[in-house]
Design a protein around this motif. Structure first.
Motif, PDB file in Angstrom:
ATOM      1  N   GLY A  33       0.656  -1.069   0.002  1.00 43.05           N
ATOM      2  CA  GLY A  33       0.061   0.165   0.115  1.00 43.05           C
ATOM      3  C   GLY A  33       0.748   1.225   0.096  1.00 43.05           C
ATOM      4  O   GLY A  33       2.078   1.121   0.022  1.00 43.05           O
ATOM      5  N   GLY A  62      -5.552   6.226   1.977  1.00 39.91           N
ATOM      6  CA  GLY A  62      -5.043   7.393   2.014  1.00 39.91           C
ATOM      7  C   GLY A  62      -4.269   7.703   0.713  1.00 39.91           C
ATOM      8  O   GLY A  62      -3.265   7.609   0.556  1.00 39.91           O
ATOM      9  N   VAL A  77      -2.310  -6.347  14.424  1.00 40.58           N
ATOM     10  CA  VAL A  77      -1.976  -6.320  13.077  1.00 40.58           C
ATOM     11  C   VAL A  77      -1.539  -4.798  12.830  1.00 40.58           C
ATOM     12  O   VAL A  77      -0.954  -4.602  11.709  1.00 40.58           O
ATOM     13  CB  VAL A  77      -3.448  -6.381  12.460  1.00 40.58           C
ATOM     14  N   THR A 113      -3.671  -2.030  12.704  1.00 41.90           N
ATOM     15  CA  THR A 113      -4.741  -1.660  11.716  1.00 41.90           C
ATOM     16  C   THR A 113      -4.849  -0.082  11.716  1.00 41.90           C
ATOM     17  O   THR A 113      -4.209   0.691  12.709  1.00 41.90           O
ATOM     18  CB  THR A 113      -6.174  -2.185  12.129  1.00 41.90           C
ATOM     19  N   ILE A 148     -12.432  -1.168   9.832  1.00 38.83           N
ATOM     20  CA  ILE A 148     -12.410  -1.756   8.312  1.00 38.83           C
ATOM     21  C   ILE A 148     -12.710  -3.413   8.420  1.00 38.83           C
ATOM     22  O   ILE A 148     -13.546  -3.887   7.959  1.00 38.83           O
ATOM     23  CB  ILE A 148     -11.373  -1.487   7.325  1.00 38.83           C
ATOM     24  N   GLY A 149     -11.882  -3.896   9.373  1.00 37.59           N
ATOM     25  CA  GLY A 149     -11.880  -5.548   9.582  1.00 37.59           C
ATOM     26  C   GLY A 149     -13.198  -5.956  10.012  1.00 37.59           C
ATOM     27  O   GLY A 149     -13.884  -6.665   9.574  1.00 37.59           O
ATOM     28  N   LEU A 157      -4.347  -0.372  -1.121  1.00 37.64           N
ATOM     29  CA  LEU A 157      -3.694  -1.191  -0.513  1.00 37.64           C
ATOM     30  C   LEU A 157      -2.883  -2.232  -1.638  1.00 37.64           C
ATOM     31  O   LEU A 157      -3.164  -1.608  -2.718  1.00 37.64           O
ATOM     32  CB  LEU A 157      -4.009  -2.247   0.750  1.00 37.64           C
ATOM     33  N   ARG A 192      -0.607  -7.044   1.478  1.00 34.09           N
ATOM     34  CA  ARG A 192      -1.879  -6.924   2.532  1.00 34.09           C
ATOM     35  C   ARG A 192      -3.041  -7.366   2.142  1.00 34.09           C
ATOM     36  O   ARG A 192      -4.237  -7.254   2.567  1.00 34.09           O
ATOM     37  CB  ARG A 192      -1.907  -5.341   2.940  1.00 34.09           C
ATOM     38  N   VAL A 210       3.126   0.549   6.565  1.00 37.42           N
ATOM     39  CA  VAL A 210       2.857   0.738   7.941  1.00 37.42           C
ATOM     40  C   VAL A 210       1.945  -0.500   8.463  1.00 37.42           C
ATOM     41  O   VAL A 210       1.491  -1.065   7.804  1.00 37.42           O
ATOM     42  CB  VAL A 210       1.695   2.205   7.860  1.00 37.42           C
ATOM     43  N   GLU A 266       1.938  -3.849  11.219  1.00 37.28           N
ATOM     44  CA  GLU A 266       3.048  -4.878  11.806  1.00 37.28           C
ATOM     45  C   GLU A 266       2.977  -5.815  10.728  1.00 37.28           C
ATOM     46  O   GLU A 266       2.567  -5.745   9.605  1.00 37.28           O
ATOM     47  CB  GLU A 266       2.459  -5.518  13.086  1.00 37.28           C
TER      48      GLU A 266
HETATM   49  P1  IMP Z   1      -6.850  -2.048   8.360  1.00 39.96           P
HETATM   50  O1  IMP Z   1      -7.261  -2.302   6.628  1.00 39.96           O
HETATM   51  O2  IMP Z   1      -7.082  -0.851   8.929  1.00 39.96           O
HETATM   52  O3  IMP Z   1      -7.536  -3.162   8.957  1.00 39.96           O
HETATM   53  O4  IMP Z   1      -5.298  -2.485   8.564  1.00 39.96           O
HETATM   54  C1  IMP Z   1      -4.750  -3.782   8.067  1.00 39.96           C
HETATM   55  C2  IMP Z   1      -3.379  -3.519   7.806  1.00 39.96           C
HETATM   56  O5  IMP Z   1      -3.276  -2.802   6.309  1.00 39.96           O
HETATM   57  C3  IMP Z   1      -2.313  -2.786   8.533  1.00 39.96           C
HETATM   58  O6  IMP Z   1      -1.145  -3.261   8.422  1.00 39.96           O
HETATM   59  C4  IMP Z   1      -2.460  -1.273   8.093  1.00 39.96           C
HETATM   60  O7  IMP Z   1      -1.339  -0.476   8.553  1.00 39.96           O
HETATM   61  C5  IMP Z   1      -2.482  -1.611   6.416  1.00 39.96           C
HETATM   62  N1  IMP Z   1      -3.299  -0.581   5.900  1.00 39.96           N
HETATM   63  C6  IMP Z   1      -4.424  -0.278   5.852  1.00 39.96           C
HETATM   64  N2  IMP Z   1      -4.861   0.742   4.963  1.00 39.96           N
HETATM   65  C7  IMP Z   1      -3.453   1.491   4.757  1.00 39.96           C
HETATM   66  C8  IMP Z   1      -3.161   2.167   4.039  1.00 39.96           C
HETATM   67  O8  IMP Z   1      -4.011   3.038   3.003  1.00 39.96           O
HETATM   68  N3  IMP Z   1      -2.007   2.324   3.523  1.00 39.96           N
HETATM   69  C9  IMP Z   1      -0.939   1.565   4.123  1.00 39.96           C
HETATM   70  N4  IMP Z   1      -1.215   0.311   4.806  1.00 39.96           N
HETATM   71  C10 IMP Z   1      -2.614   0.271   5.323  1.00 39.96           C
END
Ligand code: IMP
Length: 420
Positions: A11, A39, A123, A125, A130-131, A220, A224, A269, A271
């Motif tokens: 991502g 983002g 994780v 997140t 979102i999850g 992403l 991921r 970004v 873990e």
């Molecule tokens: P979640 O999508 O918020 O559940 O995050 C799951 C994983 O995806 C984590 O490692 C986040 O840091 C990563 N992640 C989620 N959205 C972004 C993004 O827009 N850019 C980079 N990493 C992301």
């Protein structure tokens, strides 16, 4: 022509910039998965924006922007994002939201925090809910955007969902807001979003059948991906190109072009394993020069060398027809540049896929290429680049087996080199 733009790494590769670039000629841009965790940073004549949910085609008033069925939407956050765009003088009338896209609700955000706290291995997140929203979708507890149209029905569904959440997570009662607070916020957001919600399939179908330019905007990257990424340190949807078909409502055979977006180095970004991560001055160089801080969370991004196994793996899973190599300018000033060609583990050199717990232990095997000192941000053709920068680009495409069609040397649309 249907053209998917997907992330080739973890991502943050620069998909927003490239979708904005391609969108100048697009009739339609569709987000097909993910949600406000995205983002997508865009710098254009209107200013600098970090889009979270709105498709990156929004700056072209003629481009229809679709939030597809595979997306999850926090209504209040979407309304905020629309306001920011409107305040900058950008029309958002051309936004269309699938009635099948799922809602992210305040209790999902609460659940995301809670699950991160109780997990054995975090994780990392974005804490945007979102999850949990995708969990509810697959668990058949989710609520679709179209359900907001019928108020009585919507209230009943929401009451049931809220009650079930409280039963499963009693701690939510003390720390999250009341049902009525959530209802009021949703009613205000509903007013704004209602005119945009519809069955998007006829619209998408018409665009594809009449051979319009349709862009599929991934969020992403392959590392991921829920199924193919470094599970469990992944997101809860599938960024890979195959999912465009599901999340946008397009037959797989209609997709003609897949552009993989990769930085000239790697960032992540959150873990999980990241074999080429650097904890030294070069890592600092990449973070400082690249402005590597999360667009959604502001977290400093982990930085490291380019990782060819993940690019080759993504080339297979996504079927890249071409690559865009982003942020080449950030590498200027490094004496030498290293590129990971494989992972040493248990006396052998491996490629991907590897399970996350094995990849954690892998030691990258590197090739070393000479760097360059010149500032490349004003280069507008491939031959303007210093010889070592040209050689780097050619090395990458040779190693991945996919042509690098675009080289980005800065955030502006104009800082994009197109190779013929
Ligand atoms: P979640 O999508 O918020 O559940 O995050 C799951 C994983 O995806 C984590 O490692 C986040 O840091 C990563 N992640 C989620 N959205 C972004 C993004 O827009 N850019 C980079 N990493 C992301």
């Amino acid at each position: 022509m249907v053209h998917a733009v997907v992330g080739a790494q973890f991502g943050d590769e620069g998909k927003g910039k490239m979708v904005d670039y391609f969108a100048v000629q697009a009739d339609m841009v569709i987000r097909y998965q993910g949600g406000g965790n995205a983002g997508h940073t865009i710098v254009n004549e209107y200013g600098k924006f970090a889009l979270h949910l709105v498709p990156s085609g929004i700056f072209n008033p003629k481009t229809v922007c679709v939030l597809g069925t595979g997306v999850v939407i926090h209504p209040m956050n979407l309304v905020k994002e629309l306001r920011t765009l409107q305040e900058a003088g950008i029309s958002t009338d051309q936004l269309v939201i699938s009635e099948r896209a799922h809602l992210v609700l305040p209790y999902h955000v609460w659940q995301d925090r809670y699950e991160e706290q109780v997990r054995f291995a975090k994780v990392g997140t974005t804490l945007q809910g979102i999850g949990p929203a995708y969990q509810d979708k697959t668990g058949r507890f989710g609520i679709q955007m179209g359900e907001m149209l019928d108020l009585e029905h919507f209230r009943r569904r929401l009451e049931e969902a809220f009650r079930l959440k409280l039963e499963k997570m009693p701690g939510m009662r003390e720390t999250s807001g009341s049902f009525e607070e959530m209802w009021e916020e949703l009613m205000a957001a509903r007013e704004v979003l209602l005119p945009h919600i519809r069955d998007t399939l006829p619209l998408v179908r018409q665009a594809v059948e009449s051979r319009q330019n349709v862009l599929l905007e991934g969020q992403l990257g392959v590392m991921r991906d829920l199924d193919w990424g470094v599970y469990p340190f992944v997101t809860s949807s599938n960024p890979i190109s195959g999912f465009t078909s599901v999340g946008a409502g397009i037959p797989p055979t209609a997709i003609r072009r897949v552009t993989g977006i990769t930085k000239a180095y790697t960032t992540a970004v959150g873990e999980g394993p990241f074999p080429t991560e650097l904890h030294d001055a070069v890592g600092e160089h990449l973070r400082d020069r690249g402005g590597e801080y999360g667009a959604t969370t502001g977290r400093p991004r982990r930085c490291g060398w380019l990782d060819l196994p993940s690019l080759r793996y993504g080339a297979w899973l996504n079927g890249y027809t071409d690559l865009a190599l982003m942020k080449l300018d950030v590498l200027s000033g490094l004496e030498e540049i290293r590129v990971c060609t494989g992972y040493a583990l248990d006396g052998q050199v491996h490629d991907l896929p590897l399970p996350a717990h094995r990849l954690e232990k892998a030691v990258p095997v590197y090739d070393t290429l000479p760097g360059w000192h010149e500032d490349v941000s004003n280069c507008r053709s491939f031959h303007d680049l210093p010889a070592n920068a040209q050689a780097y680009v050619q090395y990458v495409e040779r190693q991945v087996g996919v042509p690098v069609k675009y080289v980005s040397v800065g955030p502006e649309r104009s800082q994009t080199i197109v190779r013929s």
